[in-house]
Design a protein around this motif. Structure first.
Motif, short mmCIF file in Angstrom:
data_model
loop_
_atom_site.label_atom_id
_atom_site.label_comp_id
_atom_site.label_asym_id
_atom_site.label_seq_id
_atom_site.Cartn_x
_atom_site.Cartn_y
_atom_site.Cartn_z
N GLY A 133 -15.13 21.36 -32.73
CA GLY A 133 -14.37 21.00 -31.63
C GLY A 133 -12.85 20.39 -31.79
N LYS A 134 -13.07 19.83 -32.87
CA LYS A 134 -11.58 19.30 -33.25
C LYS A 134 -10.83 20.57 -33.75
CE LYS A 134 -13.22 14.55 -34.20
NZ LYS A 134 -12.89 13.17 -35.00
N VAL A 135 -11.27 21.38 -34.63
CA VAL A 135 -10.48 22.32 -35.01
C VAL A 135 -10.15 23.44 -33.82
CG1 VAL A 135 -10.64 24.71 -36.21
CG2 VAL A 135 -11.55 22.56 -37.29
N SER A 136 -10.83 23.30 -32.89
CA SER A 136 -10.66 24.50 -31.76
C SER A 136 -9.50 23.67 -30.98
CB SER A 136 -11.94 24.56 -30.82
OG SER A 136 -12.91 25.40 -31.50
N MET A 137 -9.62 22.38 -30.80
CA MET A 137 -8.63 21.75 -30.00
C MET A 137 -7.25 21.80 -30.71
SD MET A 137 -7.67 19.99 -27.20
CE MET A 137 -9.06 19.23 -26.46
N ALA A 138 -7.38 21.63 -31.99
CA ALA A 138 -5.94 21.61 -32.83
C ALA A 138 -5.41 23.01 -32.57
CB ALA A 138 -6.39 21.23 -34.11
N VAL A 139 -6.27 24.02 -32.64
CA VAL A 139 -5.69 25.44 -32.56
C VAL A 139 -5.10 25.67 -31.18
CG1 VAL A 139 -6.19 27.86 -32.44
CG2 VAL A 139 -7.04 26.50 -34.21
N ALA A 140 -5.57 25.10 -30.22
CA ALA A 140 -5.01 25.17 -28.62
C ALA A 140 -4.05 24.46 -28.70
CB ALA A 140 -6.24 24.64 -27.75
N LEU A 141 -3.59 23.33 -29.49
CA LEU A 141 -2.45 22.36 -29.25
C LEU A 141 -1.59 23.16 -30.21
CD1 LEU A 141 -4.24 19.04 -29.45
CD2 LEU A 141 -3.00 20.04 -27.58
N GLY A 142 -1.80 24.09 -31.08
CA GLY A 142 -0.59 24.73 -32.07
C GLY A 142 -0.85 24.68 -33.28
N LEU A 143 -2.24 24.17 -33.92
CA LEU A 143 -2.37 24.26 -35.32
C LEU A 143 -2.43 25.83 -35.78
CD1 LEU A 143 -3.37 22.60 -37.96
CD2 LEU A 143 -5.41 23.38 -37.19
N PRO A 144 -1.89 26.23 -36.66
CA PRO A 144 -1.75 27.69 -37.15
C PRO A 144 -3.29 28.15 -37.57
CG PRO A 144 -0.09 26.54 -38.49
CD PRO A 144 -0.90 25.58 -37.54
N VAL A 145 -3.72 29.21 -37.07
CA VAL A 145 -4.97 29.83 -37.14
C VAL A 145 -5.37 29.74 -38.59
CG1 VAL A 145 -6.54 31.77 -36.59
CG2 VAL A 145 -4.89 31.08 -35.07
N VAL A 146 -4.56 30.23 -39.66
CA VAL A 146 -4.97 30.19 -40.85
C VAL A 146 -5.38 28.96 -41.54
CG1 VAL A 146 -3.56 32.29 -41.42
CG2 VAL A 146 -2.60 30.04 -41.47
N PHE A 147 -4.78 27.97 -40.85
CA PHE A 147 -5.38 26.58 -41.21
C PHE A 147 -6.62 26.23 -40.74
CE2 PHE A 147 -5.92 22.15 -41.47
CZ PHE A 147 -5.64 21.64 -42.61
N ALA A 148 -7.13 26.93 -39.53
CA ALA A 148 -8.11 26.55 -38.81
C ALA A 148 -9.35 27.41 -39.64
CB ALA A 148 -8.28 26.99 -37.59
N GLY A 149 -8.87 28.55 -40.21
CA GLY A 149 -10.08 29.22 -40.98
C GLY A 149 -10.49 28.55 -42.03
N ALA A 150 -9.43 28.06 -42.70
CA ALA A 150 -9.72 27.26 -44.02
C ALA A 150 -10.63 25.72 -43.71
CB ALA A 150 -8.70 26.92 -44.85
N ALA A 151 -10.18 25.22 -42.74
CA ALA A 151 -11.14 23.95 -42.41
C ALA A 151 -12.49 24.22 -41.72
CB ALA A 151 -10.36 23.31 -41.00
N ILE A 152 -12.63 25.46 -41.10
CA ILE A 152 -14.10 26.01 -40.88
C ILE A 152 -14.80 26.24 -42.03
CG2 ILE A 152 -15.36 27.63 -39.59
CD1 ILE A 152 -14.23 25.46 -37.76
#
Length: 168
Positions: free
Chosen positions: A57-76
């Motif tokens: 949920g934190k990753v999803s929210m961060a992406v919605a707020l502007g976190l680059p998707v490539v960072f989200a993929g690594a975090a997941i």
């Protein structure tokens, strides 16, 4: 700028305990996700937008707020490594760590100066001065550590960019 707790970070890097390394790294990335939430959600809006409590949920929210998707993929993928290790309580799954490395390497899309993991190495100057470990040399824990250094240093760079753009 997001700052890493250097004591926790060094402990994560130098421990032989895989569970400790993964949990400490996961905690630091989770703190980065919380920092991202705090940077983009004003106090006034926090009454309407709740901070997620779970990692995904934190990753999803961060992406919605502007976190680059490539960072989200690594975090997941880091979360997959953590969950796999937590449920099996054995050694790190090398294929999970390899995927984590591939996902961290995608961060090169954010910064021209990003060095691919295959070019990175590490020395533990307190534990083994002079001994250099290279990414991909067959040690899953060290590959995880090197990829995590790249992930967290990119997080710090992105946070600096966010603040300099006036989003603080």
């Amino acid at each position: 700028m997001f700052e890493i707790d250097t004591v926790v970070f060094v402990d994560a890097l130098e421990t032989e305990d895989e569970v400790g390394a993964v949990l400490r790294t996961h905690l630091m990335v989770e703190k980065f996700l919380d920092w991202t939430f705090d940077q983009f959600v004003t106090e006034e809006r926090k009454q309407w937008i709740q901070r997620p409590t779970n990692f995904r949920g934190k990753v999803s929210m961060a992406v919605a707020l502007g976190l680059p998707v490539v960072f989200a993929g690594a975090a997941i993928q880091l979360n997959h490594v953590r969950n796999d290790l937590a449920h099996r309580m054995e050694k790190m799954n090398s294929s999970q760590v390899e995927q984590y490395g591939r996902d961290v390497n995608k961060l090169a899309a954010l910064y021209e100066a990003f060095a691919p993991l295959q070019m990175r190495k590490i020395e533990f100057s307190r534990k083994e001065p002079g001994k250099i470990y290279k990414y991909g040399s067959g040690n899953t824990r060290l590959d995880f550590v090197i990829a995590s250094i790249a992930l967290l240093s990119t997080a710090m760079g992105w946070s600096l960019h966010v603040q300099s753009a006036g989003n603080s």
